[in-house]
Design a protein around this motif. Sequence first.
Motif, mmCIF file in Angstrom:
data_model
loop_
_atom_site.group_PDB
_atom_site.id
_atom_site.type_symbol
_atom_site.label_atom_id
_atom_site.label_comp_id
_atom_site.label_asym_id
_atom_site.label_seq_id
_atom_site.Cartn_x
_atom_site.Cartn_y
_atom_site.Cartn_z
ATOM 1 N N ARG A 160 143.657 61.133 109.158
ATOM 2 C CA ARG A 160 143.383 61.716 110.474
ATOM 3 C C ARG A 160 144.568 62.581 110.870
ATOM 4 N NH1 ARG A 160 145.010 60.592 115.602
ATOM 5 N NH2 ARG A 160 146.055 58.678 114.930
ATOM 6 N N ARG A 161 144.251 63.762 111.476
ATOM 7 C CA ARG A 161 145.304 64.680 111.925
ATOM 8 C C ARG A 161 145.013 65.085 113.366
ATOM 9 N NH1 ARG A 161 142.838 66.290 107.755
ATOM 10 N NH2 ARG A 161 142.112 68.314 108.480
ATOM 11 N N ASN A 162 146.012 64.983 114.216
ATOM 12 C CA ASN A 162 145.858 65.363 115.619
ATOM 13 C C ASN A 162 146.439 66.755 115.835
ATOM 14 O OD1 ASN A 162 147.195 65.587 118.489
ATOM 15 N ND2 ASN A 162 145.496 64.143 118.676
ATOM 16 N N LEU A 163 145.605 67.673 116.327
ATOM 17 C CA LEU A 163 146.059 69.032 116.624
ATOM 18 C C LEU A 163 145.757 69.331 118.091
ATOM 19 C CD1 LEU A 163 144.903 70.961 113.425
ATOM 20 C CD2 LEU A 163 147.162 70.062 113.922
ATOM 21 N N GLY A 164 146.541 68.732 118.969
ATOM 22 C CA GLY A 164 146.350 68.963 120.413
ATOM 23 C C GLY A 164 145.044 68.386 120.904
ATOM 24 N N GLY A 165 144.145 69.247 121.304
ATOM 25 C CA GLY A 165 142.861 68.801 121.845
ATOM 26 C C GLY A 165 141.825 68.513 120.797
ATOM 27 N N LEU A 166 142.228 68.468 119.535
ATOM 28 C CA LEU A 166 141.282 68.209 118.445
ATOM 29 C C LEU A 166 141.817 67.103 117.529
ATOM 30 C CD1 LEU A 166 140.415 71.885 117.391
ATOM 31 C CD2 LEU A 166 138.990 70.344 118.773
ATOM 32 N N GLU A 167 140.894 66.279 117.027
ATOM 33 C CA GLU A 167 141.205 65.277 116.013
ATOM 34 C C GLU A 167 140.419 65.640 114.750
ATOM 35 O OE1 GLU A 167 143.276 62.811 116.133
ATOM 36 O OE2 GLU A 167 143.608 62.342 118.248
ATOM 37 N N PHE A 168 141.142 65.853 113.646
ATOM 38 C CA PHE A 168 140.484 66.141 112.369
ATOM 39 C C PHE A 168 140.516 64.881 111.499
ATOM 40 C CE2 PHE A 168 141.546 70.366 113.825
ATOM 41 C CZ PHE A 168 140.439 71.113 113.455
ATOM 42 N N VAL A 169 139.356 64.498 111.003
ATOM 43 C CA VAL A 169 139.238 63.298 110.176
ATOM 44 C C VAL A 169 138.581 63.674 108.846
ATOM 45 C CG1 VAL A 169 138.111 61.041 109.939
ATOM 46 C CG2 VAL A 169 139.088 61.734 112.153
ATOM 47 N N ASP A 170 139.219 63.280 107.749
ATOM 48 C CA ASP A 170 138.587 63.423 106.434
ATOM 49 C C ASP A 170 137.866 62.118 106.132
ATOM 50 O OD1 ASP A 170 139.629 65.929 106.164
ATOM 51 O OD2 ASP A 170 141.277 65.341 104.836
ATOM 52 N N LEU A 171 136.537 62.217 105.980
ATOM 53 C CA LEU A 171 135.716 61.031 105.725
ATOM 54 C C LEU A 171 135.293 61.026 104.261
ATOM 55 C CD1 LEU A 171 134.428 58.573 107.180
ATOM 56 C CD2 LEU A 171 132.327 59.927 107.361
ATOM 57 N N ARG A 172 135.420 59.856 103.624
ATOM 58 C CA ARG A 172 135.168 59.746 102.183
ATOM 59 C C ARG A 172 134.068 58.720 101.893
ATOM 60 N NH1 ARG A 172 139.653 57.293 100.965
ATOM 61 N NH2 ARG A 172 138.629 55.260 100.854
ATOM 62 N N ASP A 173 133.131 59.122 101.037
ATOM 63 C CA ASP A 173 132.250 58.144 100.399
ATOM 64 C C ASP A 173 132.277 58.440 98.900
ATOM 65 O OD1 ASP A 173 130.497 60.276 99.880
ATOM 66 O OD2 ASP A 173 129.146 59.789 101.538
ATOM 67 N N ARG A 174 131.409 57.820 98.128
ATOM 68 C CA ARG A 174 131.542 57.955 96.667
ATOM 69 C C ARG A 174 131.141 59.338 96.150
ATOM 70 N NH1 ARG A 174 126.640 57.308 93.849
ATOM 71 N NH2 ARG A 174 124.957 56.317 95.021
ATOM 72 N N THR A 175 130.566 60.175 97.009
ATOM 73 C CA THR A 175 130.184 61.524 96.560
ATOM 74 C C THR A 175 131.250 62.571 96.864
ATOM 75 O OG1 THR A 175 129.067 62.069 98.647
ATOM 76 C CG2 THR A 175 127.738 60.993 96.920
ATOM 77 N N GLY A 176 132.219 62.240 97.728
ATOM 78 C CA GLY A 176 133.242 63.228 98.052
ATOM 79 C C GLY A 176 133.777 63.068 99.460
ATOM 80 N N VAL A 177 134.451 64.126 99.930
ATOM 81 C CA VAL A 177 135.138 64.091 101.221
ATOM 82 C C VAL A 177 134.585 65.199 102.133
ATOM 83 C CG1 VAL A 177 137.378 64.330 102.383
ATOM 84 C CG2 VAL A 177 137.235 63.167 100.174
ATOM 85 N N LEU A 178 134.426 64.881 103.395
ATOM 86 C CA LEU A 178 133.942 65.842 104.389
ATOM 87 C C LEU A 178 134.912 65.858 105.570
ATOM 88 C CD1 LEU A 178 131.656 67.693 105.573
ATOM 89 C CD2 LEU A 178 130.736 65.591 106.619
ATOM 90 N N GLN A 179 135.243 67.066 106.050
ATOM 91 C CA GLN A 179 136.081 67.175 107.242
ATOM 92 C C GLN A 179 135.208 67.065 108.486
ATOM 93 O OE1 GLN A 179 139.603 69.847 107.716
ATOM 94 N NE2 GLN A 179 138.282 70.928 109.182
#
Length: 595
Positions: free
Chosen positions: A35-54
């Motif tokens: 997880r990355r916090n950029l001010g008013g936004l939170e970016f999360v990389d979510l992973r399952d067995r097929t890959g990663v999605l932002q």
Amino acid sequence: MGEALNGLKRSIMCGELREEHIGKKVTVMGWVQRRRNLGGLEFVDLRDRTGVLQIVFGDKINEEAFEKAGKLRAEFCIAVTGEIVKRESVNENMPTGMVELKGESLKIFSEAEPSPIDIKENSETAENLRIKYRYLDLRRADMQKIFMIRNKTTKSIRDYLQQQGFLDIETPMLTKSTPEGARDYLVPSRNYPGMFYALPQSPQLFKQLLMVSGFDKYFQIVKCFRDEDLRANRQPEFTQVDMEMSFIEQEDIIALNEGLIAHVFKEVAGVDVKLPIKRMTFREAEEKYGSDKPDLRFGMEITNLTDSVKGSEFKVFKDAVEIGGSVRALCLKGGASMGRKDIDRLGEFVKTYKAKGLAWIQLKEDGIKSPIAKFLSEEEMNSIISTMSAENGDLILIVADKNSVVFQSLGALRLDLAKKFDLIKDKNEFNFTWITEFPLFEYSEEEGRYMACHHPFTAPMDEDLDFIESDPGNVRSKAYDLVLNGEELGGGSIRIHDMELQQRMFKALGFSEEDAWKKFGFLLQAFKFGPPPHGGLAFGLDRMIMFLAGTDNIKDVIAFPKNQNAFCYLTEAPNIVDEKQLGELGIKVLPKESN
């Protein structure tokens, strides 16, 4: 407290999302990679067995989801619903790097403590720690890829064999302990005090019984168990692709399995296996490569120098020839530049394979340098160099002893030099070969008798039948191995189906008729009822997956492996059991005697 699904359904996997999904509302589920916090936004990389999605959360997208996202940490298990949009900053290194998910709702199913191991590709975490936290180690993308390859491989095998008319039939896990193999894992019986089942080392006897039963083509992907001496790439339990066929000969089995290998390697790895696969007899493999599983991705064959030094007065060579052994050598191209200390280390290396030492000859620009030069005539030295086809700059490495020592030591040295000097140029090459005409027997000094090289039901070559009693050491068998890059991928044999020949085999192995019936009676009894000619083969599935997945560690391809000492740090097995369980089995554990 973790939230429940409450009817929420995952609509798509993280790694499947692409540009064509832009504008669609989806629900994804998996684990937080970061997880990355950029001010008013939170970016999360979510992973399952097929890959990663932002995933992006913002107070202007959904304030409640944004606040919850701020609590997320690595390996939290969550679900997110929202719209797929085009990413402002494209990540071309990710398959999903053109899009992202606007997080409109967030469920936190469960939180996670800080991970005790790195959950990232090519992690260098200590192996025992990886085994202890295997459920976390298996979350790594590279590990999940291996098990997808394993799944694809087993499906490919099943599809091919069933298309060829094979039936998938299970055989027992609790069976009888039989000799002529590795040590059995024993299972005590509560209902029969003092008696034991054995876990199968292979389904060998049962698959032969299935041939007697009239199932012409049997296969099984099956667990096998062997209590063998421990080493790095050996597991106490492993998986075989086991098969048996009736009314066939060796050529039929080889042809069918060449088709199987070509099908699997093409479908799983996109590799075209050139058919027919080349063949080599056991004797040729030993003499050229010092091994019955030669690595043919590089040359440097063993050369026989015995004729070149036959009349030599050099004691080492002379003694080897007089005991019926031989003098053989390797030529390392460009090896003359090797220093004396490095050559001495090679000498110590071959001693671990029972060689008494290593003679060497350096062909340098300013002449020949060798500690044995003073013991050889000019003619003998020239003959050695000529036979080896050696040139200036080369290094000749010689072992003289009985043949078994010469082959074993030079075979191991050949592989060691290949690693040291990077002689295998194409690491991705798949170089197959069949090894045929294995010896039927090998003499055991420890047992003081001949043992079966394969198993007691392997058929001898027809032309060697007369030598079973008179010269068993020179009887060849109808056995065959498929070797890939210096590893045995699988092996099998044509079986004995004639009772008279089977009795001769048992006698040659030192079994009385009474012993044979005591140990193998259920099979011999079945052979009274019209056994067909039959034979089979078994592949080591774990080793096959290693090649297809590009790993050299067998533990990588087994979901829950033991370590090199056959111990499981995850479950702490083996372990003690309570006295009540032992009492029910009539077992008392005695302290181990010190050596």
